[in-house]
Design an enzyme around this catalytic site. Structure first.
Site, PDB file in Angstrom:
ATOM      1  N   GLU A   1      29.409  93.087  54.222  1.00 22.22           N
ATOM      2  CA  GLU A   1      29.441  94.523  53.965  1.00 22.22           C
ATOM      3  C   GLU A   1      29.522  94.777  52.467  1.00 22.22           C
ATOM      4  O   GLU A   1      30.323  94.142  51.763  1.00 22.22           O
ATOM      5  CB  GLU A   1      30.646  95.142  54.670  1.00 22.22           C
TER       6      GLU A   1
ATOM      7  N   ASP B   1      27.314 100.079  53.403  1.00 20.03           N
ATOM      8  CA  ASP B   1      28.332 100.887  54.066  1.00 20.03           C
ATOM      9  C   ASP B   1      28.630 102.162  53.300  1.00 20.03           C
ATOM     10  O   ASP B   1      28.959 102.136  52.107  1.00 20.03           O
ATOM     11  CB  ASP B   1      29.614 100.067  54.220  1.00 20.03           C
TER      12      ASP B   1
ATOM     13  N   LYS C   1      33.677  92.021  56.168  1.00 19.32           N
ATOM     14  CA  LYS C   1      33.800  93.444  55.865  1.00 19.32           C
ATOM     15  C   LYS C   1      34.664  93.644  54.624  1.00 19.32           C
ATOM     16  O   LYS C   1      35.133  92.680  54.008  1.00 19.32           O
ATOM     17  CB  LYS C   1      34.341  94.189  57.078  1.00 19.32           C
TER      18      LYS C   1
ATOM     19  N   LYS D   1      33.256  99.044  68.505  1.00 17.99           N
ATOM     20  CA  LYS D   1      34.107 100.199  68.806  1.00 17.99           C
ATOM     21  C   LYS D   1      33.929 100.570  70.269  1.00 17.99           C
ATOM     22  O   LYS D   1      33.309 101.578  70.625  1.00 17.99           O
ATOM     23  CB  LYS D   1      33.772 101.357  67.878  1.00 17.99           C
TER      24      LYS D   1
ATOM     25  N   ARG E   1      34.885 105.047  93.664  1.00 15.94           N
ATOM     26  CA  ARG E   1      35.360 105.444  92.335  1.00 15.94           C
ATOM     27  C   ARG E   1      34.964 104.451  91.255  1.00 15.94           C
ATOM     28  O   ARG E   1      34.591 104.850  90.144  1.00 15.94           O
ATOM     29  CB  ARG E   1      36.879 105.638  92.361  1.00 15.94           C
TER      30      ARG E   1
END
Length: 286
Positions: free
Chosen positions: A203, A225, A170, A138, A103
């Site tokens: 950013e 962005d 950011k 992410k 698995r």
């Protein structure tokens, strides 16, 4: 393969042992109960879809960790295009050990192959441009190593691995710091004070913010962005090759080619790791 400093023996071993502890606990009681201790068998890794294979090297390490007596015969390698019915490898040895490892091997390979497949597909959409495909942070907690490895196998480029290996200022950093100039200047002071040498990316959300970065300087990459392609094209012109450029924010397979045509150096796509579907794979006794 792109240099991947996170793929150390220590990191791989820690990942595999932690995953096995989660799955096996105090024993694979199904196998211990039903399978004789001296039984030896073999199984084949059967591909049940179409895409790019990933996780073969990791599977070898998992089998070795579960039982050094297990032996793999490799028929296909990481990065190989595969179709339904292909056999990637054969594993042979103690039957209980094959079942215990099954698995974890499948979970890793299905997920990694799905990411590699989607990465390879999006990369084809960049043909004819200089843009390179980047991943993001992410990722699935405690599975980032495998997900970023899969991006590389699929032909993409890893962005920063975590918060520690580069500085990315950011929108929230900029807003909390009081502006772009303040954020960049505070960052340089921090790096000098702590003796660190980390690349700085900023950013930007508008052409005015791009201009502020250019006036301040001291960075290595400017992120554009959520800009429209026309804005990106103008931003690339303003930057004029002084710094690397990265497009980010809501980029899809429908829009990525148009974004790449603006002349950006990199395009980051969170969907590589948070939305890729698995490639169906099974381990079949025979």
């Amino acid at each position: 393969m792109q240099n991947a400093p996170y793929l150390t023996p220590e990191a791989l071993s820690t990942f595999i042992r932690t995953a096995l502890t989660e799955d096996v606990g105090d024993g694979d009681h199904s196998s211990l109960a039903a399978i004789p201790a001296n039984a030896r068998n073999r199984a084949k890794l059967l591909v049940k879809g179409e895409g790019i294979l990933a996780g073969v090297q990791l599977a070898r390490l998992i089998f070795r960790e579960v039982d050094p007596a297990l032996r793999m015969e490799l028929l296909l390698t990481d990065g190989a295009p595969v179709k339904h019915g292909d056999v990637a490898f054969i594993v042979e040895g103690p039957a209980r050990s094959i079942l215990t490892a099954e698995r974890l091997v499948l979970n890793c390979m299905q997920r990694m192959s799905g990411i590699a497949t989607y990465t390879a597909y999006l990369t084809t959409l960049l043909a004819g441009t200089k843009a390179k495909l980047l991943d993001t942070r992410k990722t699935t907690p405690n599975f980032r190593l495998c997900e970023k490895w899969a991006v590389v196998i699929g032909g993409g480029v890893n962005h920063r691995y975590g918060l520690f290996d580069m500085i990315m200022l950011k929108d929230n950093h900029v807003d909390y710091a009081g502006g772009i100039r303040q954020a960049i200047e505070a960052t340089h002071a921090y790096l000098k004070r702590t003796g660190r040498d980390l690349p700085i990316e900023v950013e930007t959300r508008s052409l005015a913010e791009v201009q502020q970065v250019l006036e301040t300087g001291g960075v290595y990459r400017i992120m554009l962005d959520n800009m429209r392609p026309a804005q990106m094209r103008e931003a690339v012109r303003l930057i004029g090759g002084r710094y690397q450029t990265e497009a980010s924010g809501g980029i899809t397979e429908q829009t990525i080619a148009e974004v790449a045509a603006t002349g950006v150096d990199f395009i980051s796509v969170g969907a590589l790791t948070h939305s890729a579907t698995i490639l169906d794979i099974s381990l079949k006794a025979y």
